[in-house]
Every structure is written in structure tokens, then in C-alpha cells.
Write a protein that holds these residues in place. Structure first.
Motif, short mmCIF file in Angstrom:
data_model
loop_
_atom_site.label_atom_id
_atom_site.label_comp_id
_atom_site.label_asym_id
_atom_site.label_seq_id
_atom_site.Cartn_x
_atom_site.Cartn_y
_atom_site.Cartn_z
N ILE A 157 0.86 -1.19 0.00
CA ILE A 157 0.00 0.00 0.00
C ILE A 157 0.90 1.23 0.00
O ILE A 157 1.92 1.27 0.70
N ASP A 158 0.51 2.22 -0.81
CA ASP A 158 1.33 3.41 -1.02
C ASP A 158 0.76 4.57 -0.21
O ASP A 158 0.04 5.42 -0.75
N THR A 159 1.06 4.58 1.06
CA THR A 159 0.51 5.61 1.94
C THR A 159 1.29 5.63 3.26
O THR A 159 1.96 4.66 3.60
N VAL A 176 4.46 -1.89 2.71
CA VAL A 176 4.07 -0.48 2.59
C VAL A 176 5.18 0.30 1.91
O VAL A 176 6.36 0.02 2.14
N THR A 177 4.79 1.24 1.05
CA THR A 177 5.77 2.20 0.54
C THR A 177 5.35 3.59 1.01
O THR A 177 4.16 3.91 1.03
N THR A 178 6.34 4.38 1.39
CA THR A 178 6.08 5.77 1.76
C THR A 178 7.06 6.63 0.98
O THR A 178 7.97 6.10 0.33
N ASN A 179 6.84 7.90 1.01
CA ASN A 179 7.83 8.84 0.46
C ASN A 179 7.67 10.14 1.24
O ASN A 179 6.69 10.30 2.00
N PRO A 180 8.59 11.09 1.10
CA PRO A 180 8.50 12.32 1.89
C PRO A 180 7.19 13.08 1.68
O PRO A 180 6.66 13.69 2.62
N SER A 181 6.62 13.01 0.46
CA SER A 181 5.36 13.71 0.21
C SER A 181 4.22 13.05 0.98
O SER A 181 3.34 13.74 1.54
N LEU A 182 4.23 11.72 1.03
CA LEU A 182 3.16 11.00 1.75
C LEU A 182 3.27 11.25 3.26
O LEU A 182 2.24 11.36 3.95
N MET A 183 4.50 11.36 3.77
CA MET A 183 4.68 11.66 5.20
C MET A 183 4.16 13.07 5.49
O MET A 183 3.44 13.30 6.47
N ILE A 204 15.43 0.50 2.58
CA ILE A 204 15.89 1.86 2.33
C ILE A 204 15.56 2.28 0.90
O ILE A 204 16.02 1.68 -0.07
N LYS A 205 14.76 3.34 0.82
CA LYS A 205 14.34 3.84 -0.50
C LYS A 205 15.32 4.93 -0.93
O LYS A 205 15.51 5.94 -0.23
N ILE A 206 15.94 4.68 -2.07
CA ILE A 206 17.02 5.56 -2.55
C ILE A 206 16.65 6.12 -3.92
O ILE A 206 16.24 5.36 -4.80
N PRO A 261 9.42 1.65 -10.88
CA PRO A 261 9.02 2.47 -12.03
C PRO A 261 7.69 3.16 -11.72
O PRO A 261 6.75 2.51 -11.27
N PHE A 262 7.62 4.47 -11.96
CA PHE A 262 6.43 5.27 -11.64
C PHE A 262 5.51 5.31 -12.86
O PHE A 262 5.60 6.22 -13.69
N ILE A 263 4.61 4.37 -12.94
CA ILE A 263 3.84 4.25 -14.19
C ILE A 263 2.79 5.36 -14.36
O ILE A 263 2.59 5.86 -15.46
N GLY A 264 2.14 5.75 -13.30
CA GLY A 264 1.11 6.79 -13.41
C GLY A 264 1.71 8.12 -13.84
O GLY A 264 1.14 8.83 -14.67
N ARG A 265 2.88 8.45 -13.28
CA ARG A 265 3.49 9.74 -13.64
C ARG A 265 3.96 9.74 -15.10
O ARG A 265 4.00 10.80 -15.73
N LEU A 266 4.33 8.56 -15.63
CA LEU A 266 4.68 8.49 -17.05
C LEU A 266 3.43 8.70 -17.90
O LEU A 266 3.43 9.46 -18.87
N ALA A 283 5.99 -2.07 -9.25
CA ALA A 283 5.24 -1.07 -10.03
C ALA A 283 4.67 -0.02 -9.07
O ALA A 283 3.91 -0.35 -8.17
N ALA A 284 5.08 1.22 -9.30
CA ALA A 284 4.68 2.31 -8.39
C ALA A 284 3.91 3.38 -9.16
O ALA A 284 3.80 3.32 -10.39
N SER A 285 3.40 4.33 -8.40
CA SER A 285 2.56 5.38 -9.00
C SER A 285 1.39 4.73 -9.75
O SER A 285 1.02 5.16 -10.84
N VAL A 286 0.86 3.70 -9.12
CA VAL A 286 -0.29 2.97 -9.68
C VAL A 286 -1.54 3.78 -9.36
O VAL A 286 -1.72 4.24 -8.24
N ARG A 287 -2.39 3.97 -10.37
CA ARG A 287 -3.54 4.86 -10.16
C ARG A 287 -4.88 4.13 -10.14
O ARG A 287 -5.86 4.67 -9.64
N HIS A 288 -4.96 2.95 -10.78
CA HIS A 288 -6.27 2.30 -10.91
C HIS A 288 -6.10 0.79 -11.13
O HIS A 288 -4.98 0.29 -11.30
N MET A 330 3.33 -4.62 -6.66
CA MET A 330 2.77 -3.32 -7.05
C MET A 330 2.41 -2.59 -5.77
O MET A 330 2.08 -3.22 -4.77
N THR A 331 2.56 -1.26 -5.82
CA THR A 331 2.13 -0.46 -4.67
C THR A 331 1.08 0.52 -5.14
O THR A 331 1.25 1.19 -6.16
N ALA A 332 -0.04 0.56 -4.42
CA ALA A 332 -1.18 1.36 -4.87
C ALA A 332 -1.89 1.98 -3.67
O ALA A 332 -1.75 1.51 -2.54
C1 E4P Z 1 6.39 4.91 -4.86
O1 E4P Z 1 6.91 4.23 -4.00
C2 E4P Z 1 5.81 6.23 -4.65
O2 E4P Z 1 5.54 6.42 -3.29
C3 E4P Z 1 4.49 6.42 -5.34
O3 E4P Z 1 4.03 5.25 -5.96
C4 E4P Z 1 4.34 7.68 -6.09
O4 E4P Z 1 3.05 7.72 -6.64
P1 E4P Z 1 2.34 9.05 -7.15
O5 E4P Z 1 2.78 9.31 -8.54
O6 E4P Z 1 0.89 8.74 -7.05
O7 E4P Z 1 2.78 10.16 -6.20
#
Ligand code: E4P
Length: 218
Positions: free
Chosen positions: A5-7, A25-32, A86-88, A132-137, A166-171, A186-188
């Protein structure tokens, strides 16, 4: 396929965990930041709370952009819990850090992957996961799913152990197509995961079953 889960939202993580299908779980600085978590102590405590809920890997992202800073952060983050990965970021200093951490048997997730070459480089360095950030692509009119397909082919050619996350999954279609292509993870967002359960024929069928049961059990 592993479901992450991406949150950084604890309520959503608990709900996904309660479904019994959550692998991490995946997190990133924006989600925090979205959860209002700031300051090193609070951020570390929040990672610990996430680790206490889930059984699998929890990606925690470094904010340094140089090798020494990334390693220092990684060593501190690892002390929070064994589940921390560790996410790099995909930059050359990040590749050096991934190589170093891999040698130390510390799991890594190379994030912000937008090309096959970037995924190849991260796999060469020994990353546990590439993201790979598929939604942002898709957002910039480039096929995110095509990138998953390309990375799958390259990793298969050389039997890389690095897993495609697979990240940035939207649907739901993103999830299904990634599953068909063999992305290991996949993380969604929770909504996309829950939407996998939806089908109007299921709703109609269930309503009919319950109605028929009610009628014959008056
Ligand atoms: C991946 O680990 C990122 O946290 C995430 O999937 C980014 O997704 P977004 O494009 O919805 O911000």
C-alpha cells in the motif's frame, strides 16, 4: 504478486492489513508530509508505527542526495525495525549507496525510475526493488505499462534478482496489466486495491441470491 500500500496513513494501512492481503508499505516524503508528520523523531516514530501494523517490507526514503548522507540515514533508519527497506532515489550517488548497502545485506528500493536504463543500473548495483512510476509516465503521455514490459524483458534476459515494484499505480487496470506482465510487486492507494473487488454483476447476483433466500425462508 505482492501487494504493497502506497501511503503513510495508519488508518488505511490498518484497513489494508485487516483484509489479509497486504505484503508491505511504501512511503515517500510527500506522503509523510500529507499526514502532517515532520521532524526526524516524529518521522522515525511513524515508521515504527507502520512496522508494528504490517508483516512485510516498509520502504523508508532517504532525503540526502549524496553518498555519505544516504548511508548515514540508511544506517539510522535500519535501526527502527527489521522490516525497513531503504528507499534511494535514482541518481548516481544513489547507485553507489545501493551497491554499498547491498554488500551490507541491507534491502533497498530504487525509486523515481522512469526508464529501462535506470532500472538496469539499479539492478546492476543489486537493488532489492526498482520502482518504475507508471502513473506519472502516463501523465506525460508516455506509457508506464510499456516501461514495465521493457524492464521485465531485460531482467529476464539476465536473471536479475531485483524485483519490479510497479509504483505510481492509479487504478485497477494498472494492477491487472502489471500482474499480467509479471511485476513481482505493485504499490497502490487503498482505493485502487479495494476497487479490484468491484463488479456490478457480483452486486446484482448477490442481491438476487439474498432476495431468493428471503422469499423461500419466510
Ligand atoms: C512509490 O513508491 C511512490 O511512493 C508512489 O508510488 C508515487 O506515486 P504518485 O505518482 O501517485 O505520487
Amino acid at each position: 504478486m505482492k501487494f504493497f500500500i502506497d501511503t503513510a496513513n495508519l488508518i488505511e494501512i490498518k484497513e489494508a492489513q485487516s483484509l489479509g492481503i497486504l505484503d508491505g508499505v511504501t512511503t515517500n516524503p510527500s506522503l509523510m508530509a500529507k499526514e502532517g508528520i515532520s521532524g526526524k523523531k516524529n518521522i522515525f516514530n511513524h515508521y515504527k508505527s507502520i512496522c508494528d501494523i504490517v508483516d512485510g517490507d516498509v520502504s523508508a526514503e532517504v532525503i540526502s542526495t549524496n553518498f555519505n548522507g544516504m548511508i548515514e540515514e540508511a544506517e539510522q533508519l535500519c535501526k527502527i525495525d527489521d522490516k525497513i527497506v531503504i528507499k534511494i532515489p535514482m541518481i548516481l550517488e544513489g547507485i553507489k549507496a545501493i551497491k554499498y548497502l547491498t554488500k551490507k545485506k541491507i534491502k533497498t528500493n530504487c525509486t523515481l525510475i522512469f526508464s529501462c536504463g535506470q532500472a538496469l543500473l539499479a539492478a546492476k548495483a543489486g537493488a532489492t526493488y526498482v520502482s518504475p512510476f507508471i502513473g506519472r509516465l502516463d501523465d506525460v503521455s508516455t506509457s508506464g505499462l510499456k516501461l514495465i514490459e521493457e524492464i521485465r524483458e531485460v531482467f529476464n534476459n539476465y536473471s536479475f534478482q531485483t524485483q519490479i515494484l510497479a509504483a505510481s499505480v492509479r487504478h485497477t487496470m494498472h494492477i491487472i496489466e502489471c500482474a499480467k506482465m509479471g511485476a513481482e510487486v505493485m504499490t497502490a492507494p487503498l482505493s485502487a486495491i479495494k476497487n479490484l473487488a468491484n463488479h456490478p454483476l457480483t452486486d446484482l447476483g448477490l442481491a438476487k441470491f439474498l432476495d431468493d433466500h428471503k422469499k423461500s425462508n419466510k
